[in-house]
Motif scaffolding. Sequence first.
Motif, PDB file in Angstrom:
ATOM      1  N   LYS A 157       0.817  -1.217   0.000  1.00 32.78           N
ATOM      2  CA  LYS A 157       0.000   0.000   0.000  1.00 32.78           C
ATOM      3  C   LYS A 157       0.846   1.259   0.000  1.00 32.78           C
ATOM      4  N   ASP A 158       2.044   1.206   0.619  1.00 31.38           N
ATOM      5  CA  ASP A 158       2.928   2.374   0.647  1.00 31.38           C
ATOM      6  C   ASP A 158       3.334   2.806  -0.763  1.00 31.38           C
ATOM      7  N   PHE A 159       3.419   1.852  -1.678  1.00 28.16           N
ATOM      8  CA  PHE A 159       3.941   2.123  -3.016  1.00 28.16           C
ATOM      9  C   PHE A 159       2.855   2.025  -4.085  1.00 28.16           C
ATOM     10  N   TYR A 160       1.640   2.450  -3.786  1.00 30.34           N
ATOM     11  CA  TYR A 160       0.560   2.309  -4.762  1.00 30.34           C
ATOM     12  C   TYR A 160       0.613   3.384  -5.855  1.00 30.34           C
ATOM     13  N   LYS A 161       1.336   4.473  -5.610  1.00 26.01           N
ATOM     14  CA  LYS A 161       1.416   5.546  -6.598  1.00 26.01           C
ATOM     15  C   LYS A 161       2.864   5.972  -6.782  1.00 26.01           C
ATOM     16  N   ILE A 162       3.397   5.761  -7.994  1.00 25.03           N
ATOM     17  CA  ILE A 162       4.781   6.108  -8.308  1.00 25.03           C
ATOM     18  C   ILE A 162       4.745   7.282  -9.275  1.00 25.03           C
ATOM     19  N   ARG A 163       5.363   8.389  -8.883  1.00 22.71           N
ATOM     20  CA  ARG A 163       5.366   9.599  -9.713  1.00 22.71           C
ATOM     21  C   ARG A 163       6.739   9.761 -10.372  1.00 22.71           C
ATOM     22  N   ILE A 164       6.793   9.531 -11.680  1.00 21.07           N
ATOM     23  CA  ILE A 164       8.026   9.680 -12.441  1.00 21.07           C
ATOM     24  C   ILE A 164       8.182  11.154 -12.778  1.00 21.07           C
ATOM     25  N   LYS A 165       9.412  11.666 -12.582  1.00 19.32           N
ATOM     26  CA  LYS A 165       9.657  13.099 -12.772  1.00 19.32           C
ATOM     27  C   LYS A 165       9.665  13.512 -14.242  1.00 19.32           C
ATOM     28  N   THR A 166      10.543  12.907 -15.069  1.00 16.98           N
ATOM     29  CA  THR A 166      10.685  13.337 -16.457  1.00 16.98           C
ATOM     30  C   THR A 166      10.701  12.140 -17.380  1.00 16.98           C
ATOM     31  N   PRO A 167       9.827  12.054 -18.340  1.00 14.63           N
ATOM     32  CA  PRO A 167       8.653  12.905 -18.509  1.00 14.63           C
ATOM     33  C   PRO A 167       7.640  12.598 -17.404  1.00 14.63           C
ATOM     34  N   ALA A 168       6.884  13.597 -17.009  1.00 14.97           N
ATOM     35  CA  ALA A 168       5.947  13.463 -15.900  1.00 14.97           C
ATOM     36  C   ALA A 168       4.922  12.374 -16.199  1.00 14.97           C
ATOM     37  N   GLN A 169       4.955  11.309 -15.390  1.00 16.20           N
ATOM     38  CA  GLN A 169       4.019  10.194 -15.508  1.00 16.20           C
ATOM     39  C   GLN A 169       3.706   9.690 -14.108  1.00 16.20           C
ATOM     40  N   THR A 170       2.539   9.095 -13.959  1.00 14.63           N
ATOM     41  CA  THR A 170       2.189   8.467 -12.694  1.00 14.63           C
ATOM     42  C   THR A 170       1.752   7.039 -12.977  1.00 14.63           C
ATOM     43  N   ILE A 171       2.340   6.107 -12.239  1.00 14.64           N
ATOM     44  CA  ILE A 171       1.961   4.700 -12.322  1.00 14.64           C
ATOM     45  C   ILE A 171       1.249   4.366 -11.020  1.00 14.64           C
ATOM     46  N   VAL A 172       0.064   3.765 -11.127  1.00 17.59           N
ATOM     47  CA  VAL A 172      -0.769   3.494  -9.961  1.00 17.59           C
ATOM     48  C   VAL A 172      -1.067   2.002  -9.886  1.00 17.59           C
TER      49      VAL A 172
END
Length: 146
Positions: free
Chosen positions: A98-113
């Motif tokens: 649950k701690d890692f359910y949302k990963i925010r990539i900086k460049t290019p801006a992307q979010t993996i959920v």
Amino acid sequence: MKNFLTIIIVLTSITFFSSQQRLSINDISGDHSVFNGITVGNKTLKYDEIKGTPYEDENFKQAHIADNYEELSVRYNSYTDEVEFKKGDKVSVLPKLKDFYKIRIKTPAQTIVYLETNDDLEGYFYEIVSGKVSLYKKVKTIFKDL
């Protein structure tokens, strides 16, 4: 009584401020080594022996993986549906917690959920639109032995 109250306040403050430090990915327990290929029958093929790739981008990118954790270099493996991270020269797999359910990539801006859908699509999705109504994209890679 005054000394006792002072001790409780000091201990509470120490606990609060120590919980605010950034944690290292080394604080995650368990063996989460990366999968380097696939098994076909009794033969194991490495990714470099296969035409194509399980990565949208084979390069690792800086990402914020969770609150109170250090930033890491990550990439998404769409064949195994895992987020791999690189620490030094070692490549490992981010555990599905649950701690890692949302990963925010900086460049290019992307979010993996990570979404628990309770079906065969359960796993990681790219977040296309977030808000009251969100839109996600699932990427799957399949292997065909020709």
